[in-house]
Design a protein around this motif. Structure first.
Motif, mmCIF file in Angstrom:
data_model
loop_
_atom_site.group_PDB
_atom_site.id
_atom_site.type_symbol
_atom_site.label_atom_id
_atom_site.label_comp_id
_atom_site.label_asym_id
_atom_site.label_seq_id
_atom_site.Cartn_x
_atom_site.Cartn_y
_atom_site.Cartn_z
ATOM 1 N N UNK A 1 9.855 -0.209 -16.990
ATOM 2 C CA UNK A 1 9.388 1.992 -16.531
ATOM 3 C C UNK A 1 8.498 1.585 -15.654
ATOM 4 N N UNK A 2 8.819 2.711 -14.944
ATOM 5 C CA UNK A 2 8.523 1.823 -13.173
ATOM 6 C C UNK A 2 7.470 4.019 -13.807
ATOM 7 N N UNK A 3 7.451 4.029 -11.949
ATOM 8 C CA UNK A 3 6.976 4.955 -11.654
ATOM 9 C C UNK A 3 5.024 5.546 -11.042
ATOM 10 N N UNK B 1 0.946 -1.413 0.520
ATOM 11 C CA UNK B 1 -0.124 0.101 0.216
ATOM 12 C C UNK B 1 0.998 1.079 -0.115
ATOM 13 N N UNK B 2 2.204 1.419 0.277
ATOM 14 C CA UNK B 2 3.223 2.512 0.320
ATOM 15 C C UNK B 2 3.385 2.887 -0.835
ATOM 16 N N UNK B 3 3.478 2.277 -2.094
ATOM 17 C CA UNK B 3 4.130 3.031 -3.051
ATOM 18 C C UNK B 3 5.404 2.623 -3.334
ATOM 19 N N UNK B 4 5.868 1.930 -3.159
ATOM 20 C CA UNK B 4 7.241 0.841 -2.951
ATOM 21 C C UNK B 4 7.918 0.216 -3.934
ATOM 22 N N UNK B 5 8.861 0.674 -4.304
ATOM 23 C CA UNK B 5 8.484 -0.367 -5.649
ATOM 24 C C UNK B 5 9.001 -2.154 -5.577
ATOM 25 N N UNK B 6 9.158 -2.453 -6.380
ATOM 26 C CA UNK B 6 9.498 -3.791 -6.348
ATOM 27 C C UNK B 6 11.337 -4.326 -5.801
ATOM 28 N N UNK B 7 11.902 -2.929 -6.135
ATOM 29 C CA UNK B 7 13.340 -3.409 -5.699
ATOM 30 C C UNK B 7 13.274 -2.965 -4.153
ATOM 31 N N UNK B 8 12.625 -1.818 -3.444
ATOM 32 C CA UNK B 8 13.030 -1.628 -2.171
ATOM 33 C C UNK B 8 12.238 -2.961 -1.200
ATOM 34 N N UNK B 9 10.954 -3.052 -1.910
ATOM 35 C CA UNK B 9 10.168 -4.595 -1.053
ATOM 36 C C UNK B 9 10.662 -5.799 -0.831
#
Length: 420
Positions: free
Chosen positions: A277-279, A147-155
């Motif tokens: 592409x991310x965002x 729910x935070x908006x973290x991207x997959x790398x951060x997760x």
């Protein structure tokens, strides 16, 4: 008429992309000869795990092993056991199976071989916490990250540092056995440490990185997770670690390969805009709508008619109280539909190649210049759907959902824009 014709064309390209990445189409060309001596154990994890295990057995014959996949994604295998568990929020079935996988790897000796078959979804499925971290604590952290908006790398940086199996720990537990990994990439950049949170590869990130990500998104964690992130004994194996010296990693399917397959099948001029592409999903959709308008108006280096293909993994940051059903692809499409409303000759599909956008059994949807107007006539305004983050409800009302069922592969999101 244009709606049906354009939808059919774009959906056919999505089908080509998915088919090109199926395990039975790609794995055999990467497999070596089956080891002639020693014990061979096959471990598969992810949404394509069962299909990858079946494809391996088609080449090597019956094998000892275990495949852990999402509920509904099992396929028949000969002797490799298939277990289903929850995704994206882990459950007890995944926790127990991850423990069995770790035990299998730990039972190997010098001269044995561990084969790991990795695909998207493995991070959530391999839910074996480090230290005293409970399943519910891992599940709650997963919900917060989603729910935070973290991207997959951060997760996955966070996941690697609270796991007993991710971040190279699976391969380390099998040492000194040889470990060969064959992976289907579902992440931007195809980084091995992000695919399934890298159970068999060195982790270039640190506990400090994981703590910084939690702080960035304001996520509070319980004492057990804090302890794991603060204890040097729980740090993941790093490049150069001797216990990872007998590992090999092979990428067998990627988002770029799927885009190239779709391009080869296209009958119109086709341009690849990138596979990573991310965002924020709806904002990226609006930006792509602007590009499509520019092409339509002759203000771009691309000339209509043409197709624009892209991949990657956008994010959706959910505000408190959001009540709709959605996923990043339908969220992208709502932003796109808003941006091309009333401009004829522009259409798009966006879908997750595993057949699941968000948590729904819906791959994605179709949108064009008439979407906003048709929705208004149907009594469900686009603005209202966007406010509720209800992409699946919105496109279901219009009859424009793409429903494939489990595809048995996962090379991330596929987007195709048609400009007449």
């Amino acid at each position: 008429m244009a709606h049906d014709t354009d939808k059919s064309l774009l959906c056919s390209l999505f089908d080509v992309a998915v088919t090109s990445a199926k395990p039975d189409a790609v794995l055999a060309k990467f497999l070596p000869q089956k080891p002639a001596s020693g014990r061979v154990v096959v471990i598969a994890a992810g949404k394509a795990a069962a299909a990858m295990a079946a494809a391996l057995e088609d080449v090597w014959g019956p094998c000892e092993g275990l495949a852990l996949t999402r509920y509904g994604h099992a396929v028949p295998t000969r002797t490799i056991e298939v277990i289903e568990a929850a995704h994206p929020v882990p459950d007890e079935a995944g926790r127990i199976a991850a423990g069995r996988i770790l035990d299998l790897a730990s039972s190997l000796q010098d001269g044995d071989t561990l084969i790991t078959l990795m695909s998207g979804g493995a991070s959530a499925l391999l839910s074996r916490g480090a230290g005293n971290i409970s399943l519910e604590e891992k599940a709650e952290l997963t919900r917060a990250l989603l729910a935070s908006g973290a991207d997959i790398g951060e997760m996955n940086t966070v996941r690697r540092h609270i796991s007993a199996i991710k971040g190279g720990r699976l391969a380390a537990s099998a040492y000194p056995a040889r470990c060969l990994t064959f992976a289907i990439s579902d992440v931007p950049g195809d980084k091995p440490e992000i695919i399934g949170s890298g159970p068999t590869v060195a982790d270039p990130t640190t506990q400090a990185d994981a703590k910084a990500i939690l702080a960035k998104y304001g996520i509070d964690v319980p004492a057990s997770i804090q302890a794991a992130l603060n204890d040097p004994a729980f740090e993941s194996p790093k490049p150069g670690d001797e216990k990872l010296s007998r590992t090999e990693f092979h990428m067998i399917a990627t988002p770029q390969m799927a885009l190239e397959a779709a391009k080869a099948a296209a009958t119109l001029p086709c341009h690849l805009l990138g596979d990573a592409i991310e965002g924020e999903a709806r904002e990226v959709g609006r930006a792509f709508a602007g590009l499509a308008r520019a092409v339509r108006e002759g203000k771009s280096a691309f000339t209509a008619p043409c197709l624009l293909l892209s991949g990657g993994e956008t994010t959706v940051t959910l505000p408190k109280g959001a009540s709709g059903r959605g996923g990043r692809n339908v969220e992208w499409l709502m932003g796109f539909a808003e941006g091309v409303a009333g401009i004829e000759g522009i259409a798009a599909v966006a879908g997750d190649t595993d057949g699941v956008d968000g948590a729904a059994e819906v791959a994605g949807a179709y949108a064009d210049s008439s979407t906003a107007g048709r929705a208004r006539a149907a009594g469900y305004k686009l603005d209202d759907a966007m406010a509720a983050y209800d992409g699946h409800g919105f496109f279901e009302r219009l009859g424009d959902q793409i429903i494939t069922g489990p595809t048995n592969t996962n090379v991330n999101d596929f987007r195709a824009i048609l400009i007449r």
